[in-house]
Write an enzyme that holds these catalytic residues in place. Structure first.
Site, PDB file in Angstrom:
ATOM      1  N   ASP A   1      -3.397   2.551  -5.788  1.00 20.01           N
ATOM      2  CA  ASP A   1      -2.170   2.510  -4.851  1.00 20.01           C
ATOM      3  C   ASP A   1      -2.206   0.906  -4.055  1.00 20.01           C
ATOM      4  OD1 ASP A   1      -4.423   2.755  -3.346  1.00 20.01           O
ATOM      5  OD2 ASP A   1      -3.337   4.429  -2.006  1.00 20.01           O
ATOM      6  N   GLU A   2      -2.711   0.085  -4.325  1.00 18.88           N
ATOM      7  CA  GLU A   2      -2.513  -1.157  -3.702  1.00 18.88           C
ATOM      8  C   GLU A   2      -2.364  -2.587  -4.543  1.00 18.88           C
ATOM      9  OE1 GLU A   2      -5.763  -1.883  -0.902  1.00 18.88           O
ATOM     10  OE2 GLU A   2      -6.127   0.460  -0.641  1.00 18.88           O
TER      11      GLU A   2
ATOM     12  N   ASP B   1       0.896  -1.152   0.034  1.00 21.10           N
ATOM     13  CA  ASP B   1      -0.115  -0.008  -0.083  1.00 21.10           C
ATOM     14  C   ASP B   1       0.833   1.233  -0.017  1.00 21.10           C
ATOM     15  OD1 ASP B   1      -1.874   1.934   0.377  1.00 21.10           O
ATOM     16  OD2 ASP B   1      -2.957   0.872   2.098  1.00 21.10           O
TER      17      ASP B   1
END
Length: 416
Positions: free
Chosen positions: A112-113, A10
DNA sequence: TCTGGGGTCCTAGGACCC
DNA sequence: TCTGGGGTCCTAGGACCC
């Protein structure tokens, strides 16, 4: 225990970190991560909310999603930078490229993960904890931003692990660590427990994740239906979902919506906004090599009432003009003649276009399809705005609304 | 709180069929 | 119709995620 090894990676304060890294790269001396700062939209065009915040700005109580004016009243010296979506896509792609080297089983969960399944790969890369630190350090060194890494035997716990303490940290959260590390957390921190669910849980005196884990699952099922069992299982660290490669075939729907800089109160302007939204939806639909069987229009009034109208089609299409025709009908059927703040167009019930033969259709449809293809080609080759419809000239409404251009798919060499 | 935009999944109710 | 039960499809709305 012969379980799986799952990582969840993350990016910390993704939009803010990525803007910060890009700014440093361009020669700026101030790192916005070190000062009270946010990424935020433009209030003049009614997009004024906090999209991401720096760690120093958290001390002022600034929250993602609140208005810029509210954030500024909490911290008058706040630095506000505009979002730079093209940079975010590049940073995200660069991060995924590095992570892919650690396992072929990777799932991009959001911009973003990422999840990685590294089961039985210890001989290749080493112990999970060492692999996690290696990934984290490589991203920091090569891309200039920090990530959190969660390690566990399933996706849910890996994700909860990466959320523990930030930034730039590695956490394991194996089932045997759950009681100590996860159960004391407020129940709202659990994946899938949002504001509404948290309020309902508070009413039955469930305040921590541990409270939920030890609650009677049958009472939860009565209260929340099948969702009750889902969150009870999550609280107990139970999740057997697979890390699966996400690709465009899995996409369920394509939508585009916008808050208009001014309230729209007439059909003519509403149609223009809807056309500009439809242009992108249909282009993305064609690019995904799918057809749709359902079209939906959503409306938000200036008083924040939301409603939508959808129609199932008796055929499948990817034509801009066919979709736009339905969109107009749906708008007419649903619009309550009130001022409109936001509108959206969404297509779903997708199916592959591989058996879609132009010969099945009349000449007119064929002509429209070939026009769509030609315009897509020019827009992809040059830029999205290379061709626009003349009705938008001097209208104050953008001819194309929504991010979509060659910039969305930059080559790896152009990272930062 | 003058409050974005991209998604997914679930549920309730009505129409319709046997 | 003083009217059963089960199934499917469709629509609208609401919850959640990032």
């Amino acid at each position: 225990m012969g379980g799986k090894t799952i990582f969840h990676i993350d990016a910390n304060s993704a939009f803010l970190s990525w803007s910060a890294a890009a700014r440093l790269y361009k020669g700026e001396t101030i790192d916005i991560r070190d000062i009270p700062s946010i990424v935020g939209g433009d209030p003049k065009s009614r997009h004024g909310i906090v999209l991401a915040k720096s760690i120093p700005s958290k001390k002022y109580g600034i929250q993602t999603g609140e208005t810029l004016s509210s954030a500024l009243s909490k911290c008058p010296t706040l630095t506000i930078v505009p979002p730079e979506y093209d940079i975010y896509v590049r940073c995200s792609n660069a991060m995924v490229e590095i992570l892919k080297e650690y396992s072929p089983k990777h799932q991009r969960y959001s911009i973003d993960e990422c999840f990685l399944d590294c089961t039985n790969m210890e001989n290749l890369h080493g112990k999970p904890i060492e692999v996690a630190y290696a990934m984290k350090e490589r991203i920091k060194k090569e891309l200039g931003f920090t990530v959190n890494v969660g390690i566990s035997s399933n996706k849910l716990l890996a994700k909860m692990g990466s959320d523990l303490k930030k930034p730039d940290m590695v956490h394991s959260l194996y089932p045997e660590e759950m009681e100590e590390k996860m159960w004391p957390l407020p129940v709202g921190d659990l994946f899938m427990v949002g504001r509404k669910t948290m309020l309902k849980l508070y009413r039955i005196n469930v305040k921590t994740i541990g409270d939920l884990a030890n609650y009677n699952v049958n009472i939860l099922k009565d209260l929340f239906k099948s969702f009750g069992e889902v969150i009870w299982k999550f609280a107990n660290g139970i999740d057997d979902s697979e890390v699966r490669k996400s690709n465009f075939i899995d996409v369920k729907g394509i939508g585009n919506s916008t808050t208009i800089p001014f309230d729209v109160d007439n059909k003519r302007e509403a149609y223009m906004v809807l056309l500009s939204l439809t242009e992108i939806v249909a282009m993305r639909l064609r690019d995904s090599e799918n057809l749709c069987r359902l079209v939906a229009v959503s409306i938000r009034s200036n008083e924040f009432a939301n409603y939508s109208r959808q129609r199932k089609l008796s055929f499948a299409t990817d034509s801009t003009s066919v979709i736009y025709g339905i969109v107009k009908e749906l708008f007419n059927e649903s619009w309550k003649e009130e001022k409109v703040r936001q509108m959206g167009v969404r297509v779903s019930e997708l199916c592959s276009n591989e058996f879609y033969q132009t010969s099945f259709f009349q000449a007119d449809e064929e002509r429209l399809r070939s026009l769509d293809k030609t315009i897509d080609g020019i827009r992809l080759k040059y830029e999205t705005g290379a061709i626009t419809r003349s009705v938008f000239v001097n209208s104050g409404i953008k001819a194309i609304t929504g991010g979509y251009s060659v910039e969305d798919y930059p080559p790896m060499s152009s990272i930062l």
